[in-house]
Design a protein around this motif. Structure first.
Motif, PDB file in Angstrom:
ATOM      1  N   LEU A   1      97.198 100.580  24.379  1.00 15.46           N
ATOM      2  CA  LEU A   1      97.461 101.592  25.398  1.00 15.46           C
ATOM      3  C   LEU A   1      96.975 101.134  26.776  1.00 15.46           C
ATOM      4  CD1 LEU A   1      98.581 104.372  25.998  1.00 15.46           C
ATOM      5  CD2 LEU A   1      96.375 105.346  25.346  1.00 15.46           C
ATOM      6  N   HIS A   2      95.819 100.479  26.809  1.00 14.75           N
ATOM      7  CA  HIS A   2      95.246  99.963  28.056  1.00 14.75           C
ATOM      8  C   HIS A   2      94.937  98.480  27.872  1.00 14.75           C
ATOM      9  CE1 HIS A   2      94.929 104.023  29.570  1.00 14.75           C
ATOM     10  NE2 HIS A   2      94.336 104.368  28.437  1.00 14.75           N
TER      11      HIS A   2
ATOM     12  N   LYS B   1      93.686  94.806  28.222  1.00 12.54           N
ATOM     13  CA  LYS B   1      92.461  94.392  28.898  1.00 12.54           C
ATOM     14  C   LYS B   1      92.303  92.883  28.891  1.00 12.54           C
ATOM     15  CE  LYS B   1      90.138  98.608  27.781  1.00 12.54           C
ATOM     16  NZ  LYS B   1      89.615  99.363  26.727  1.00 12.54           N
TER      17      LYS B   1
ATOM     18  N   ASN C   1      95.872  93.910  23.772  1.00 11.86           N
ATOM     19  CA  ASN C   1      96.982  94.775  24.150  1.00 11.86           C
ATOM     20  C   ASN C   1      96.656  96.191  23.684  1.00 11.86           C
ATOM     21  OD1 ASN C   1      98.599  92.840  25.393  1.00 11.86           O
ATOM     22  ND2 ASN C   1      99.485  92.190  23.457  1.00 11.86           N
TER      23      ASN C   1
ATOM     24  N   SER D   1      91.839  95.705  33.668  1.00 15.16           N
ATOM     25  CA  SER D   1      92.901  96.301  32.849  1.00 15.16           C
ATOM     26  C   SER D   1      94.088  96.568  33.767  1.00 15.16           C
ATOM     27  CB  SER D   1      92.430  97.579  32.164  1.00 15.16           C
ATOM     28  OG  SER D   1      92.077  98.551  33.109  1.00 15.16           O
ATOM     29  N   GLY D   2      95.273  96.538  33.203  1.00 14.78           N
ATOM     30  CA  GLY D   2      96.470  96.784  33.997  1.00 14.78           C
ATOM     31  C   GLY D   2      96.796  95.680  34.971  1.00 14.78           C
TER      32      GLY D   2
ATOM     33  N   LYS E   1     100.092  95.514  36.825  1.00 13.32           N
ATOM     34  CA  LYS E   1     100.384  96.573  37.791  1.00 13.32           C
ATOM     35  C   LYS E   1      99.680  96.354  39.123  1.00 13.32           C
ATOM     36  CE  LYS E   1     101.235  99.761  34.129  1.00 13.32           C
ATOM     37  NZ  LYS E   1     100.855 100.874  33.347  1.00 13.32           N
TER      38      LYS E   1
END
Length: 187
Positions: free
Chosen positions: A65-66, A68, A63, A89-90, A93
């Motif tokens: 900020l980005h 993965k 976990n 990553s993300g 989204k």
């Protein structure tokens, strides 16, 4: 956070007034857990009557900020299939994502390589017969079950039915791009 009623087993749905829309086992959580393995379902079309998905496995690694992880899946290329595994990553989204269904947790980082080997073990044979991304994913789950990465008493066919039901409950939300996408825990 929405709680969905669940029992110790994967397969034996109960209905609860806490979950009026869903007849599922599990708990909808808002976050990915490092060291957890998920079945990832993506839309194949925007047709609400289409009850099929693109199936993949996703190992969440960190976990921050980005966030993965690593996505394992096969995809079509012309008349055949190719393995398309790689860092991601993300994941939450992703534009086609329907949901993530957690099927294993607390996998130590020291076991990620062994897990990856088991998942990708049959990749050299993906064009040898009638394969789909769903069949490839379920075959990988059988190997993981045998190696005790996922619950030893898990019935992979029952797990498949439950994951399909979960995906179909969230399909309309994915088509309408409702955010965030659900993360469902099945254990």
């Amino acid at each position: 956070m929405c709680i969905i009623s669940f029992r110790r087993s994967y397969f034996g749905p109960t209905m609860s007034s806490d979950a009026p829309r869903l007849d599922l086992i599990g708990r909808v959580s808002g976050s990915l857990q490092p060291g957890a393995l998920y079945i990832l379902l993506d839309l194949r079309s925007a047709d609400l009557n289409d009850t099929t998905f693109h199936w993949a496995l996703y190992l969440h690694k960190s976990n921050g900020l980005h966030p993965k992880g690593y996505k394992y899946h096969i995809k079509t290329l012309g008349e055949g299939w190719i393995a398309d595994h790689g860092p991601l990553s993300g994941v939450t989204k992703s534009f086609l994502l329907v949901c993530l269904v957690r099927i294993a947790h607390d996998i130590p980082a020291s076991q990620y390589e062994g897990l990856a080997r088991l998942i990708t073990l049959a990749d050299d044979h993906i064009n040898d017969g009638a394969i789909t991304c769903r069949v490839w994913t379920l075959s990988a789950l059988e190997r993981l079950r045998g190696a005790r990465f996922i619950q030893d008493d898990a019935d992979v066919e029952g797990l498949e039915r439950e994951v399909k039901r979960i995906g179909n409950n969230y399909r309309a939300g994915a088509v309408q791009n409702e955010q965030p996408r659900p993360i469902v825990d099945l254990y």
